[in-house]
Write a protein that holds these residues in place. Structure first.
Motif, PDB file in Angstrom:
ATOM      1  N   SER A 267      87.268  -4.620  60.934  1.00 59.83           N
ATOM      2  CA  SER A 267      86.570  -3.691  61.820  1.00 59.83           C
ATOM      3  C   SER A 267      86.634  -4.130  63.274  1.00 59.83           C
ATOM      4  O   SER A 267      86.552  -3.306  64.184  1.00 59.83           O
ATOM      5  CB  SER A 267      85.112  -3.543  61.390  1.00 59.83           C
ATOM      6  OG  SER A 267      84.469  -4.809  61.394  1.00 59.83           O
TER       7      SER A 267
ATOM      8  N   ASP B 149      87.106   2.791  67.357  1.00 61.82           N
ATOM      9  CA  ASP B 149      86.537   3.119  68.655  1.00 61.82           C
ATOM     10  C   ASP B 149      86.159   1.805  69.334  1.00 61.82           C
ATOM     11  O   ASP B 149      85.429   0.998  68.767  1.00 61.82           O
ATOM     12  CB  ASP B 149      85.298   4.007  68.477  1.00 61.82           C
ATOM     13  CG  ASP B 149      84.777   4.534  69.808  1.00 61.82           C
ATOM     14  OD1 ASP B 149      85.259   4.082  70.862  1.00 61.82           O
ATOM     15  OD2 ASP B 149      83.887   5.400  69.775  1.00 61.82           O
TER      16      ASP B 149
ATOM     17  N   PRO C  64      89.538  -1.718  65.558  1.00 58.27           N
ATOM     18  CA  PRO C  64      88.435  -0.746  65.565  1.00 58.27           C
ATOM     19  C   PRO C  64      88.944   0.656  65.853  1.00 58.27           C
ATOM     20  O   PRO C  64      89.897   0.843  66.610  1.00 58.27           O
ATOM     21  CB  PRO C  64      87.544  -1.249  66.707  1.00 58.27           C
ATOM     22  CG  PRO C  64      88.485  -1.958  67.616  1.00 58.27           C
ATOM     23  CD  PRO C  64      89.517  -2.593  66.732  1.00 58.27           C
TER      24      PRO C  64
ATOM     25  N   ALA D 174      79.967  -2.414  73.892  1.00 60.02           N
ATOM     26  CA  ALA D 174      78.504  -2.490  73.845  1.00 60.02           C
ATOM     27  C   ALA D 174      78.053  -3.852  73.324  1.00 60.02           C
ATOM     28  O   ALA D 174      77.092  -4.445  73.838  1.00 60.02           O
ATOM     29  CB  ALA D 174      77.957  -1.372  72.953  1.00 60.02           C
ATOM     30  N   LEU D 175      78.768  -4.392  72.318  1.00 58.90           N
ATOM     31  CA  LEU D 175      78.425  -5.705  71.775  1.00 58.90           C
ATOM     32  C   LEU D 175      78.598  -6.785  72.831  1.00 58.90           C
ATOM     33  O   LEU D 175      77.763  -7.699  72.946  1.00 58.90           O
ATOM     34  CB  LEU D 175      79.295  -5.999  70.551  1.00 58.90           C
ATOM     35  CG  LEU D 175      79.106  -7.369  69.894  1.00 58.90           C
ATOM     36  CD1 LEU D 175      77.674  -7.534  69.407  1.00 58.90           C
ATOM     37  CD2 LEU D 175      80.090  -7.552  68.750  1.00 58.90           C
TER      38      LEU D 175
ATOM     39  N   ARG E 149      84.380   1.403  71.973  1.00 57.02           N
ATOM     40  CA  ARG E 149      83.093   1.417  72.662  1.00 57.02           C
ATOM     41  C   ARG E 149      82.030   0.535  72.001  1.00 57.02           C
ATOM     42  O   ARG E 149      81.276  -0.148  72.706  1.00 57.02           O
ATOM     43  CB  ARG E 149      82.596   2.863  72.791  1.00 57.02           C
ATOM     44  CG  ARG E 149      83.353   3.651  73.849  1.00 57.02           C
ATOM     45  CD  ARG E 149      82.947   5.106  73.876  1.00 57.02           C
ATOM     46  NE  ARG E 149      83.359   5.788  72.653  1.00 57.02           N
ATOM     47  CZ  ARG E 149      83.215   7.099  72.453  1.00 57.02           C
ATOM     48  NH1 ARG E 149      82.658   7.847  73.389  1.00 57.02           N
ATOM     49  NH2 ARG E 149      83.626   7.650  71.324  1.00 57.02           N
ATOM     50  N   PRO E 150      81.936   0.495  70.666  1.00 55.14           N
ATOM     51  CA  PRO E 150      80.962  -0.435  70.073  1.00 55.14           C
ATOM     52  C   PRO E 150      81.227  -1.893  70.419  1.00 55.14           C
ATOM     53  O   PRO E 150      80.293  -2.680  70.584  1.00 55.14           O
ATOM     54  CB  PRO E 150      81.106  -0.183  68.568  1.00 55.14           C
ATOM     55  CG  PRO E 150      81.625   1.215  68.465  1.00 55.14           C
ATOM     56  CD  PRO E 150      82.534   1.374  69.640  1.00 55.14           C
TER      57      PRO E 150
END
Length: 386
Positions: A45, A51, A49, A57-58, A53-54
């Motif tokens: 993952s 996306d 990924p 954000a992380l 964006r996660p």
């Protein structure tokens, strides 16, 4: 890692603040936490990924956490947890875990380098080694000892050595994968210019201009050969050599007259005798171009058979390398399932049945079985969808 190390420096007593727990915590946590975060890059993952964006954000959350740790810790030092004392049993546990994680990362980077031979991937492996070398001083020594300070230097150099080639890859909008270690033989075939060199790409382009079918055939054979090789456990330089040799295994056909190579019908005995010389012509061409023997023997021997019925030399099994046996099986399989002007394509089952029938006589049984396993894995998702 850089943020924790920077906070470690800022929190040094006497610079901006007095005694605090942040300096000890960040100093002890930078390398183990960094090793764990880098090791997580192998998770599917995170590796690919859907996306990004996660992940961004992380990153923001982690950076915010580091800043919050620094602010709270310097204002209220008692809130920062204690770190293991240098040389304590807890410190040895953290040291063992950290070194194990760095060992995994180093092996990933070295595996990638053995496949790609990119200097940038080797640099990353060297950087990971420097980071690992900084961990023992951080866990076992204190700031009164010279080794503790040298460990800080090693840590800083390691982050720079790892970060620079990765940043350059990202700047070129290329994947930077040494820490993940997920480069496969199929990647070498798909991006031969990036991973195998411009000389290989130039040869495949020359073959495409000569005969489009032959170039497409060699690319399919190369992809299938590295898949089979990976199933059989070939790694590193052998897999790289196989990818290269498979991509250029028919390069000797550049010397075959177009009237024979592109003849819309079966060949005469005289024409086939000329075709049978293309492995030798290809071998000679690669000698002139400076290719090593590990690639040239694949080009020379891909039409040899275990029972001596092949060409150009009629070698038997004792003289045919295992890698050349893989290439021979994949070459015949692709030729059988490809449509030609003078015959229709065979279906996969019929082609495999022929290879199985001649397994142990013309073809290596291990290679035939591995090809069957690769094909079954490819069919599995389609079967599940039905």
């Amino acid at each position: 890692m850089a943020a924790l190390l920077a906070l470690h420096g800022i929190a040094t007593p006497g610079m901006l603040v007095g005694m605090n727990g942040v300096v000890a915590f960040t100093g002890g946590a930078t390398l183990p936490v960094g090793a764990a975060v880098l090791a997580l890059s192998a998770l599917p993952s995170l590796r690919r990924p859907r996306d990004v964006r996660p992940l961004i954000a992380l990153q923001i959350v982690l950076l915010s956490g580091v800043l919050a740790l620094g602010a709270v810790g310097m204002l209220v030092p008692s809130t920062v947890p204690n770190v293991p004392q240098p040389g304590s049993s807890e410190a040895f546990v953290v040291l063992a875990v950290g070194l194990a994680l760095f060992a995994v990362l180093t092996l990933r980077a070295l595996r990638t380098y053995l496949l790609t031979r990119r200097p940038a991937d080797l640099v990353v492996a060297v950087g990971i080694f420097w980071l690992a070398a900084a961990l023992p001083p951080a866990m076992l020594l204190n700031f009164m000892e010279l080794g503790w300070w040298l460990g800080h230097v090693s840590e800083l150099l390691g982050m720079m050595i790892v970060g620079v080639p990765v940043a350059l890859d990202l700047r070129r909008a290329a994947q930077s994968r040494p820490l993940v270690g997920d480069v496969t033989g199929a990647d070498l075939v798909a991006a031969e210019e990036a991973f195998l060199g411009a000389h290989v790409r130039a040869l495949t382009l020359s073959l495409a201009r000569k005969d489009e079918y032959t170039e497409e055939h060699t690319r399919r054979v190369a992809l299938r050969a590295v898949q089979v090789a990976e199933d059989l456990g070939l790694t590193g330089s052998r897999l790289r050599a196989l990818a290269t040799g498979a991509l250029v295994h028919d390069i000797g056909k550049l010397s075959v007259p177009d009237s024979i190579l592109q003849k819309p019908g079966p060949l005469t005995d005289e024409e086939f005798a000329i075709i049978k010389r293309h492995p030798e012509w290809g071998d000679k061409m690669l000698v002139d171009l400076g290719f090593g023997p590990e690639v040239r023997h694949l080009v020379r021997d891909h039409h040899e058979r275990l029972n001596g019925s092949g060409y150009p030399h009629g070698y038997d099994g004792a003289l045919i390398s295992f890698d050349a046996r893989i290439l021979a099986v994949c070459d015949v399989y692709d030729a059988l399932i490809s449509r030609r002007v003078y015959r229709d394509a065979w279906n996969e089952d019929r082609a495999i049945a022929l290879l199985r029938e001649e397994s142990g006589t013309a073809f290596d049984p291990k290679c035939v079985a591995a090809l069957e396993r690769v094909l079954l894995r490819e069919r599995a998702p389609a079967a599940a969808a039905v």
